[in-house]
Write a protein that holds these residues in place. Structure first.
Motif, PDB file in Angstrom:
ATOM      1  N   CYS A  46       0.816  -1.210   0.000  1.00  0.00           N
ATOM      2  CA  CYS A  46       0.000   0.000   0.000  1.00  0.00           C
ATOM      3  C   CYS A  46       0.856   1.268   0.000  1.00  0.00           C
ATOM      4  CB  CYS A  46      -0.933   0.007   1.206  1.00  0.00           C
ATOM      5  SG  CYS A  46      -2.161  -1.284   1.132  1.00  0.00           S
ATOM      6  N   ASN A  92       0.681   7.906  -8.378  1.00  0.00           N
ATOM      7  CA  ASN A  92      -0.423   8.265  -7.484  1.00  0.00           C
ATOM      8  C   ASN A  92      -1.416   7.127  -7.281  1.00  0.00           C
ATOM      9  OD1 ASN A  92       0.776  10.699  -7.507  1.00  0.00           O
ATOM     10  ND2 ASN A  92      -0.896  11.819  -8.487  1.00  0.00           N
ATOM     11  N   ALA A  94      -3.432   4.131  -6.055  1.00  0.00           N
ATOM     12  CA  ALA A  94      -3.545   3.477  -4.761  1.00  0.00           C
ATOM     13  C   ALA A  94      -3.825   2.002  -4.976  1.00  0.00           C
ATOM     14  CB  ALA A  94      -4.662   4.111  -3.947  1.00  0.00           C
ATOM     15  N   TRP A  97      -6.421  -2.953  -1.612  1.00  0.00           N
ATOM     16  CA  TRP A  97      -6.605  -4.400  -1.573  1.00  0.00           C
ATOM     17  C   TRP A  97      -6.830  -4.871  -0.154  1.00  0.00           C
ATOM     18  CZ3 TRP A  97      -1.914  -6.478  -4.875  1.00  0.00           C
ATOM     19  CH2 TRP A  97      -2.150  -6.176  -6.217  1.00  0.00           C
ATOM     20  N   ARG A  98      -7.678  -5.878  -0.049  1.00  0.00           N
ATOM     21  CA  ARG A  98      -7.803  -6.560   1.227  1.00  0.00           C
ATOM     22  C   ARG A  98      -6.745  -7.661   1.307  1.00  0.00           C
ATOM     23  NH1 ARG A  98     -12.331  -5.508   4.291  1.00  0.00           N
ATOM     24  NH2 ARG A  98     -13.975  -4.360   3.233  1.00  0.00           N
TER      25      ARG A  98
ATOM     26  N   LYS B  67       1.095   6.944   4.949  1.00  0.00           N
ATOM     27  CA  LYS B  67       2.405   6.733   5.543  1.00  0.00           C
ATOM     28  C   LYS B  67       2.288   6.489   7.038  1.00  0.00           C
ATOM     29  CE  LYS B  67       6.878   6.900   5.226  1.00  0.00           C
ATOM     30  NZ  LYS B  67       7.400   5.673   4.664  1.00  0.00           N
ATOM     31  N   PRO B 179      -1.625   2.940   8.993  1.00  0.00           N
ATOM     32  CA  PRO B 179      -1.219   3.381   7.661  1.00  0.00           C
ATOM     33  C   PRO B 179      -1.691   2.428   6.572  1.00  0.00           C
ATOM     34  CG  PRO B 179       0.666   2.547   8.917  1.00  0.00           C
ATOM     35  CD  PRO B 179      -0.480   2.623   9.852  1.00  0.00           C
ATOM     36  N   GLY B 180      -1.853   2.944   5.380  1.00  0.00           N
ATOM     37  CA  GLY B 180      -2.181   2.081   4.248  1.00  0.00           C
ATOM     38  C   GLY B 180      -3.560   2.318   3.668  1.00  0.00           C
ATOM     39  N   THR B 181      -3.910   1.466   2.725  1.00  0.00           N
ATOM     40  CA  THR B 181      -5.217   1.549   2.074  1.00  0.00           C
ATOM     41  C   THR B 181      -5.743   0.135   1.958  1.00  0.00           C
ATOM     42  OG1 THR B 181      -4.041   1.443  -0.020  1.00  0.00           O
ATOM     43  CG2 THR B 181      -4.758   3.600   0.698  1.00  0.00           C
ATOM     44  N   SER B 182      -5.982  -0.492   3.099  1.00  0.00           N
ATOM     45  CA  SER B 182      -6.329  -1.906   3.035  1.00  0.00           C
ATOM     46  C   SER B 182      -7.550  -2.229   3.893  1.00  0.00           C
ATOM     47  CB  SER B 182      -5.106  -2.719   3.413  1.00  0.00           C
ATOM     48  OG  SER B 182      -5.310  -4.057   3.140  1.00  0.00           O
ATOM     49  N   ASP B 183      -7.525  -3.403   4.510  1.00  0.00           N
ATOM     50  CA  ASP B 183      -8.714  -3.905   5.207  1.00  0.00           C
ATOM     51  C   ASP B 183      -9.381  -2.913   6.154  1.00  0.00           C
ATOM     52  OD1 ASP B 183      -9.217  -6.817   4.577  1.00  0.00           O
ATOM     53  OD2 ASP B 183      -7.071  -6.839   4.902  1.00  0.00           O
ATOM     54  N   LEU B 186     -11.004   0.061   4.238  1.00  0.00           N
ATOM     55  CA  LEU B 186     -12.170  -0.338   3.459  1.00  0.00           C
ATOM     56  C   LEU B 186     -13.331  -0.664   4.380  1.00  0.00           C
ATOM     57  CD1 LEU B 186     -10.510  -2.566   0.739  1.00  0.00           C
ATOM     58  CD2 LEU B 186     -11.883  -0.543   0.332  1.00  0.00           C
ATOM     59  N   ASP B 213       3.065   8.404  -0.458  1.00  0.00           N
ATOM     60  CA  ASP B 213       2.038   7.502   0.061  1.00  0.00           C
ATOM     61  C   ASP B 213       0.740   8.250   0.337  1.00  0.00           C
ATOM     62  OD1 ASP B 213       3.926   5.576  -0.079  1.00  0.00           O
ATOM     63  OD2 ASP B 213       4.259   5.399   2.079  1.00  0.00           O
ATOM     64  N   LYS B 216      -1.502   8.547  -2.562  1.00  0.00           N
ATOM     65  CA  LYS B 216      -2.257   7.307  -2.757  1.00  0.00           C
ATOM     66  C   LYS B 216      -3.502   7.297  -1.878  1.00  0.00           C
ATOM     67  CE  LYS B 216       1.846   4.524  -3.670  1.00  0.00           C
ATOM     68  NZ  LYS B 216       1.771   4.285  -5.106  1.00  0.00           N
ATOM     69  N   HIS B 219      -6.116   9.449  -3.333  1.00  0.00           N
ATOM     70  CA  HIS B 219      -6.683   8.683  -4.439  1.00  0.00           C
ATOM     71  C   HIS B 219      -7.709   7.666  -3.907  1.00  0.00           C
ATOM     72  CE1 HIS B 219      -5.598   7.235  -8.673  1.00  0.00           C
ATOM     73  NE2 HIS B 219      -6.720   6.650  -8.332  1.00  0.00           N
ATOM     74  N   PHE B 220      -7.353   7.035  -2.796  1.00  0.00           N
ATOM     75  CA  PHE B 220      -8.252   6.072  -2.146  1.00  0.00           C
ATOM     76  C   PHE B 220      -9.568   6.745  -1.762  1.00  0.00           C
ATOM     77  CE2 PHE B 220      -9.763   4.700   2.084  1.00  0.00           C
ATOM     78  CZ  PHE B 220     -10.119   3.388   1.825  1.00  0.00           C
TER      79      PHE B 220
END
Lengths: 261, 318
Positions: A46, A92, A94, A97-98, B67, B179-183, B186, B213, B216, B219-220
């Motif tokens: 990520c 950019n 993203a 994902w799970r 980040k 941090p991140g774009t995950s579980d 979402l 980051d 991103k 963007h998410f």
């Protein structure tokens, strides 16, 4: 695919932003400078930082007859890099994902990349103790020469999360080579007064408490910050700095244990 | 978003698809009947429960950053204190959705407290009379305990936090994320889809490696349709406590948050300077606003809080 890798080093930290990627890239660069053949795998899906730090953004991964060909930093192909950053069409983009999707991506990275013969494979990880980490551990179980380096900053808030990472290493049975403390102090460029912005000594006392070797402390050095994005080794560009000393010693230690086996 | 389960047979059409349970790949799948009955494609019942549970919460705000270590938890706690300090009638709740590295109990100085279960749900831990906190840190036996969970278990925990905590009447619920774009991200967005999310605040530091980051993450937000309330830049300048000279520890080689915000057309809420005393307050769990009411960081913070309040209230009157 990891059959030809002699030794795997995982760079871990429960906390984010402590410098895992900086330390991974500098470690890989130092190993390369000392004449080893090195691979660097970035499994932070990520937030991949390695392509930027090594100035490799915009490069592409190619499919060869043996598997994915990593991106090489140098002509002699002494340092190969693999990151999801090379697979994204825009910087950019993203990766939303799970877990299951991240797991299969990491499996592919571990199984399908053709590293050739490597002395060291450095693996940079995202913060936490979740999908990415469990997957890597499961897949590295059969690799005998695998150790972890933990990165922390001196504040309690970071130490707290790193303690959790130590428990994770113990539970999954990976040996911990030691702890590095990053961002230890900052020397004011005007008056040379050293301020411990994020307090000090946390890493060392954690090492003592958890009975883990202490590998040294790296100060906040704006010159290091400037090296980010250029793919230059601190040991070469800033030979007199504390940072370079820590990495030189670390690589010596790695080399010794390497030759000993 | 894919809805193909982990253990699904090859070519599974996805549980939300119209062909669920009817495609040729479904033959022999143990869950074929469930999919064919249409139960699986109905929205998660938890979403409605969460909507009912949070109906007394006026503004729900996510604190995000792609980040790690940029100060999400610090900024969340500062905002919490800042909002709560506005008036004793303003009630603020903080939910720590960082399951693997919960920092809020330490930053807010309530480590070692217990969460109690009553008929109306889990009662959060009260930091002050009008600031409450819920974190997985309260449920762990020892600070060394690691939560080694894959996504689905983390999602379940977040669902429970959202549906079972008895917050009472709240003006603001701040959700601190990993941090991140995950579980976690979402899930939080999905579970709050009916309850009404006011928006997200994105935290960054000035260097390019963090902005990379954070872009991103923005963007998410656009992808999942979450409104951006604005960006907070943390650790902007360092003021030497000895000689008062300013220096950039994390140099903004690409123009910092300012440049990014104007490129992506999102509001910049403010910049917080790097203050060693703030880091110490966080470690000791003290309220920085009360300890050092005149520090530049606190002044900058008040400004940010005011902007957030105005944006949230404007939305309400609409």
């Amino acid at each position: 695919m990891l059959d030809y890798v002699k030794r795997v080093i995982l760079v871990l930290s429960g906390k984010g932003g402590v410098g895992k990627s900086t330390i991974s890239t500098q470690l890989a660069l130092t190993l390369k400078e000392r004449g080893y053949k090195v691979g660097l795998l970035d499994i932070d899906l990520c937030g991949p930082s390695v392509p930027y730090l090594l100035n490799l953004e915009g490069q592409n991964v190619h499919q060869g007859p043996e598997g994915w060909v990593p991106v090489y930093l140098d002509q002699e192909q002494r340092l190969g890099v693999m990151s999801i950053g090379f697979l994204l069409s825009s910087r950019n983009d993203a990766v939303v994902w799970r877990g299951p999707k991240k797991t299969s991506m990491i499996k592919q990275f571990l199984e399908d990349v053709y590293w050739q013969d490597l002395d060291f494979l450095v693996i940079d990880t995202p913060p936490g103790t979740s999908d990415e980490h469990i997957t890597v551990m499961e897949n590295l179980r059969q690799v005998p020469q695998c150790t972890a380096i933990l990165v922390t900053t001196p504040q309690e808030v970071a130490i707290e999360d790193v303690r959790k990472e130590i428990t994770f290493c113990k539970k999954t049975g990976i040996t911990i080579m030691g702890i590095i403390e990053n961002m230890s102090g900052y020397e004011c460029p005007t008056c040379n007064e050293c301020t411990n912005i994020f307090s000090s000594g946390g890493g060392e006392s954690l090492a003592e408490y958890a009975k883990i070797p202490y590998l040294g402390s790296i100060p906040i050095d704006p010159r290091m910050g400037k090296l980010a994005g250029q793919g230059l080794a601190a040991v070469k560009e800033l030979p007199g700095s504390n940072t370079s000393r820590v990495f030189t010693e670390l690589v010596l230690q790695l080399g010794e244990s390497f030759n000993g086996t | 978003m894919s809805t193909v389960p982990d253990n699904a047979p090859q070519h599974c059409p996805g549980t939300q698809s119209e062909d669920a349970g009817k495609a040729s790949a479904c033959a022999g799948c143990p869950n074929q009947n469930i999919c064919a009955s249409g139960d699986a494609s109905r929205p998660d019942p938890a979403i409605d429960i969460i909507k009912a549970r949070l109906s007394n919460v006026k503004h729900k705000i996510l604190i995000l950053s792609g980040k790690g270590g940029v100060g999400k938890s610090t900024v969340t706690s500062l905002l919490g204190h800042g909002l709560a300090a506005k008036s004793p009638d303003v009630n603020v709740g903080i939910l720590d959705a960082d399951i693997c590295g919960p920092s809020q109990p330490r930053v807010l100085g309530v480590r070692g407290e217990q969460v109690h279960n009553s008929g109306s749900g889990w009662s959060p831990v009260y930091v002050t009379d009008n600031l409450s906190l819920m974190s997985i840190g309260f449920l762990l036996q020892s600070p060394d305990d690691a939560v080694i969970w894959r996504g689905p278990k983390k999602n379940g925990m977040i669902k429970q936090f959202l549906s079972e905590v008895d917050w009472g009447d709240l003006d603001y619920l701040l959700i601190d994320t990993p941090p991140g774009t995950s579980d976690e991200h979402l899930s939080a967005v999905q579970y709050l889809s009916q309850a009404g999310l006011s928006g997200a605040i994105v935290v960054t530091t000035p260097q390019e490696v963090a902005l990379l980051d954070v872009r991103k993450e923005i963007h998410f937000c656009q992808k999942v349709g979450v409104r951006l309330l604005g960006v907070v830049e943390n650790m902007s300048l360092f003021v030497c406590p000895n000689c008062q000279s300013r220096s950039e520890i994390f140099p903004a080689t690409t123009g910092g948050a300012q440049q990014m915000c104007s490129e992506l057309n999102v509001p910049l809420l403010g910049k917080l300077p790097l203050d060693p005393l703030l880091a110490r307050c966080c470690d000791q769990g003290k309220d920085f606003l009360q300890e050092l009411p005149n520090s530049p960081a606190v002044l900058a913070l008040h400004d940010i809080v005011t902007k957030i309040v105005t944006t949230c209230e404007k939305e309400n009157s609409r």
